[in-house]
Write a protein that holds these residues in place. Structure first.
Motif, PDB file in Angstrom:
ATOM      1  N   ASP A  37      53.567  40.807  31.354  1.00 22.16           N
ATOM      2  CA  ASP A  37      53.813  41.121  32.759  1.00 22.16           C
ATOM      3  C   ASP A  37      52.617  41.845  33.371  1.00 22.16           C
ATOM      4  O   ASP A  37      52.251  41.604  34.512  1.00 22.16           O
ATOM      5  CB  ASP A  37      55.064  41.989  32.912  1.00 22.16           C
ATOM      6  N   ASP A  38      51.991  42.737  32.589  1.00 22.70           N
ATOM      7  CA  ASP A  38      50.852  43.501  33.071  1.00 22.70           C
ATOM      8  C   ASP A  38      49.689  42.576  33.404  1.00 22.70           C
ATOM      9  O   ASP A  38      49.021  42.743  34.411  1.00 22.70           O
ATOM     10  CB  ASP A  38      50.443  44.537  32.029  1.00 22.70           C
ATOM     11  N   ARG A  39      49.447  41.574  32.571  1.00 23.67           N
ATOM     12  CA  ARG A  39      48.369  40.622  32.827  1.00 23.67           C
ATOM     13  C   ARG A  39      48.610  39.854  34.111  1.00 23.67           C
ATOM     14  O   ARG A  39      47.686  39.564  34.850  1.00 23.67           O
ATOM     15  CB  ARG A  39      48.253  39.622  31.664  1.00 23.67           C
ATOM     16  N   LYS A  40      49.842  39.515  34.398  1.00 28.15           N
ATOM     17  CA  LYS A  40      50.173  38.744  35.582  1.00 28.15           C
ATOM     18  C   LYS A  40      49.968  39.534  36.866  1.00 28.15           C
ATOM     19  O   LYS A  40      49.705  38.959  37.902  1.00 28.15           O
ATOM     20  CB  LYS A  40      51.624  38.250  35.510  1.00 28.15           C
ATOM     21  N   THR A  41      50.069  40.861  36.799  1.00 28.72           N
ATOM     22  CA  THR A  41      49.999  41.670  38.008  1.00 28.72           C
ATOM     23  C   THR A  41      48.615  42.267  38.248  1.00 28.72           C
ATOM     24  O   THR A  41      48.419  42.941  39.233  1.00 28.72           O
ATOM     25  CB  THR A  41      51.030  42.816  37.959  1.00 28.72           C
ATOM     26  N   ARG A  42      47.659  42.006  37.380  1.00 29.34           N
ATOM     27  CA  ARG A  42      46.324  42.556  37.569  1.00 29.34           C
ATOM     28  C   ARG A  42      45.633  41.844  38.721  1.00 29.34           C
ATOM     29  O   ARG A  42      45.619  40.626  38.793  1.00 29.34           O
ATOM     30  CB  ARG A  42      45.484  42.401  36.307  1.00 29.34           C
ATOM     31  N   SER A  43      45.048  42.632  39.603  1.00 29.62           N
ATOM     32  CA  SER A  43      44.320  42.035  40.719  1.00 29.62           C
ATOM     33  C   SER A  43      43.034  42.810  40.952  1.00 29.62           C
ATOM     34  O   SER A  43      42.926  44.000  40.642  1.00 29.62           O
ATOM     35  CB  SER A  43      45.173  42.019  41.980  1.00 29.62           C
ATOM     36  N   CYS A  44      42.050  42.118  41.514  1.00 30.25           N
ATOM     37  CA  CYS A  44      40.760  42.718  41.823  1.00 30.25           C
ATOM     38  C   CYS A  44      40.972  43.793  42.885  1.00 30.25           C
ATOM     39  O   CYS A  44      41.595  43.544  43.918  1.00 30.25           O
ATOM     40  CB  CYS A  44      39.803  41.640  42.317  1.00 30.25           C
ATOM     41  N   VAL A  45      40.439  44.978  42.643  1.00 34.73           N
ATOM     42  CA  VAL A  45      40.611  46.086  43.581  1.00 34.73           C
ATOM     43  C   VAL A  45      39.790  45.857  44.855  1.00 34.73           C
ATOM     44  O   VAL A  45      40.108  46.408  45.901  1.00 34.73           O
ATOM     45  CB  VAL A  45      40.268  47.433  42.906  1.00 34.73           C
ATOM     46  N   SER A  46      38.774  45.009  44.797  1.00 34.51           N
ATOM     47  CA  SER A  46      37.938  44.752  45.971  1.00 34.51           C
ATOM     48  C   SER A  46      38.513  43.669  46.874  1.00 34.51           C
ATOM     49  O   SER A  46      38.622  43.858  48.077  1.00 34.51           O
ATOM     50  CB  SER A  46      36.528  44.338  45.548  1.00 34.51           C
ATOM     51  N   CYS A  47      38.886  42.503  46.289  1.00 35.49           N
ATOM     52  CA  CYS A  47      39.332  41.383  47.126  1.00 35.49           C
ATOM     53  C   CYS A  47      40.817  41.057  46.970  1.00 35.49           C
ATOM     54  O   CYS A  47      41.368  40.336  47.789  1.00 35.49           O
ATOM     55  CB  CYS A  47      38.500  40.139  46.842  1.00 35.49           C
TER      56      CYS A  47
ATOM     57  N   ILE B 152      43.462  38.329  38.744  1.00 41.94           N
ATOM     58  CA  ILE B 152      42.359  38.153  37.808  1.00 41.94           C
ATOM     59  C   ILE B 152      42.803  37.714  36.421  1.00 41.94           C
ATOM     60  O   ILE B 152      41.981  37.619  35.525  1.00 41.94           O
ATOM     61  CB  ILE B 152      41.509  39.434  37.702  1.00 41.94           C
ATOM     62  N   ALA B 153      44.084  37.423  36.242  1.00 41.55           N
ATOM     63  CA  ALA B 153      44.579  36.999  34.937  1.00 41.55           C
ATOM     64  C   ALA B 153      43.846  35.738  34.500  1.00 41.55           C
ATOM     65  O   ALA B 153      43.751  34.768  35.242  1.00 41.55           O
ATOM     66  CB  ALA B 153      46.074  36.742  34.994  1.00 41.55           C
ATOM     67  N   GLY B 154      43.277  35.756  33.304  1.00 40.62           N
ATOM     68  CA  GLY B 154      42.601  34.593  32.749  1.00 40.62           C
ATOM     69  C   GLY B 154      41.209  34.359  33.307  1.00 40.62           C
ATOM     70  O   GLY B 154      40.632  33.315  33.100  1.00 40.62           O
ATOM     71  N   THR B 155      40.635  35.331  34.008  1.00 38.73           N
ATOM     72  CA  THR B 155      39.291  35.170  34.559  1.00 38.73           C
ATOM     73  C   THR B 155      38.324  36.102  33.851  1.00 38.73           C
ATOM     74  O   THR B 155      38.718  36.945  33.049  1.00 38.73           O
ATOM     75  CB  THR B 155      39.263  35.484  36.072  1.00 38.73           C
ATOM     76  N   ASN B 156      37.067  35.977  34.184  1.00 43.58           N
ATOM     77  CA  ASN B 156      36.022  36.836  33.611  1.00 43.58           C
ATOM     78  C   ASN B 156      35.910  38.101  34.454  1.00 43.58           C
ATOM     79  O   ASN B 156      34.931  38.308  35.155  1.00 43.58           O
ATOM     80  CB  ASN B 156      34.693  36.071  33.579  1.00 43.58           C
TER      81      ASN B 156
ATOM     82  N   GLY C  48      40.145  58.489  36.062  1.00 41.50           N
ATOM     83  CA  GLY C  48      40.458  57.771  34.833  1.00 41.50           C
ATOM     84  C   GLY C  48      41.462  56.641  34.985  1.00 41.50           C
ATOM     85  O   GLY C  48      41.842  56.025  34.001  1.00 41.50           O
ATOM     86  N   ALA C  49      41.896  56.336  36.208  1.00 41.61           N
ATOM     87  CA  ALA C  49      42.826  55.225  36.431  1.00 41.61           C
ATOM     88  C   ALA C  49      42.130  53.900  36.105  1.00 41.61           C
ATOM     89  O   ALA C  49      40.923  53.761  36.292  1.00 41.61           O
ATOM     90  CB  ALA C  49      43.302  55.213  37.880  1.00 41.61           C
ATOM     91  N   GLN C  50      42.890  52.935  35.622  1.00 44.50           N
ATOM     92  CA  GLN C  50      42.334  51.629  35.276  1.00 44.50           C
ATOM     93  C   GLN C  50      42.022  50.843  36.545  1.00 44.50           C
ATOM     94  O   GLN C  50      42.841  50.749  37.450  1.00 44.50           O
ATOM     95  CB  GLN C  50      43.328  50.845  34.411  1.00 44.50           C
ATOM     96  N   ILE C  51      40.806  50.277  36.616  1.00 45.61           N
ATOM     97  CA  ILE C  51      40.359  49.484  37.758  1.00 45.61           C
ATOM     98  C   ILE C  51      39.947  48.110  37.255  1.00 45.61           C
ATOM     99  O   ILE C  51      39.316  48.000  36.212  1.00 45.61           O
ATOM    100  CB  ILE C  51      39.169  50.173  38.471  1.00 45.61           C
ATOM    101  N   TYR C  52      40.298  47.078  38.013  1.00 45.73           N
ATOM    102  CA  TYR C  52      39.938  45.705  37.674  1.00 45.73           C
ATOM    103  C   TYR C  52      39.129  45.107  38.805  1.00 45.73           C
ATOM    104  O   TYR C  52      39.473  45.282  39.978  1.00 45.73           O
ATOM    105  CB  TYR C  52      41.196  44.854  37.461  1.00 45.73           C
ATOM    106  N   ARG C  53      38.047  44.385  38.452  1.00 49.32           N
ATOM    107  CA  ARG C  53      37.217  43.710  39.455  1.00 49.32           C
ATOM    108  C   ARG C  53      36.897  42.305  38.984  1.00 49.32           C
ATOM    109  O   ARG C  53      36.559  42.093  37.821  1.00 49.32           O
ATOM    110  CB  ARG C  53      35.912  44.466  39.683  1.00 49.32           C
ATOM    111  N   CYS C  54      36.950  41.346  39.911  1.00 47.26           N
ATOM    112  CA  CYS C  54      36.635  39.959  39.570  1.00 47.26           C
ATOM    113  C   CYS C  54      35.118  39.791  39.455  1.00 47.26           C
ATOM    114  O   CYS C  54      34.335  40.614  39.946  1.00 47.26           O
ATOM    115  CB  CYS C  54      37.215  38.994  40.601  1.00 47.26           C
TER     116      CYS C  54
END
Length: 59
Positions: free
Chosen positions: A5-15, A19-23, A33-39
């Motif tokens: 479920d966590d993988r499905k809800t990850r999104s780029c914080v900029s756009c 981002i699931a399954g992307t580089n 220290g919060a987790q940030i994801y960027r495409c």
């Protein structure tokens, strides 16, 4: 929340794209220290991001 479920809800914080399954990059906010994801596209273009938890902004 499960890992799947966590993988499905990850999104780029900029756009905001899913981002699931992307580089994408995952890193901790330098301030809080919060987790940030960027495409890969936003990283390559050096788009600004803002931490949802503390408001820290970075390139």
């Amino acid at each position: 929340m499960s890992t799947t479920d966590d993988r499905k809800t990850r999104s780029c914080v900029s756009c905001g794209i899913n981002i699931a399954g992307t580089n994408a990059a995952a890193f901790k906010c330098p301030d809080c220290g919060a987790q940030i994801y960027r495409c890969a596209k936003c990283r390559k273009q050096s788009n600004l991001y803002e931490c949802d938890d503390c408001g820290f902004t970075g390139p």
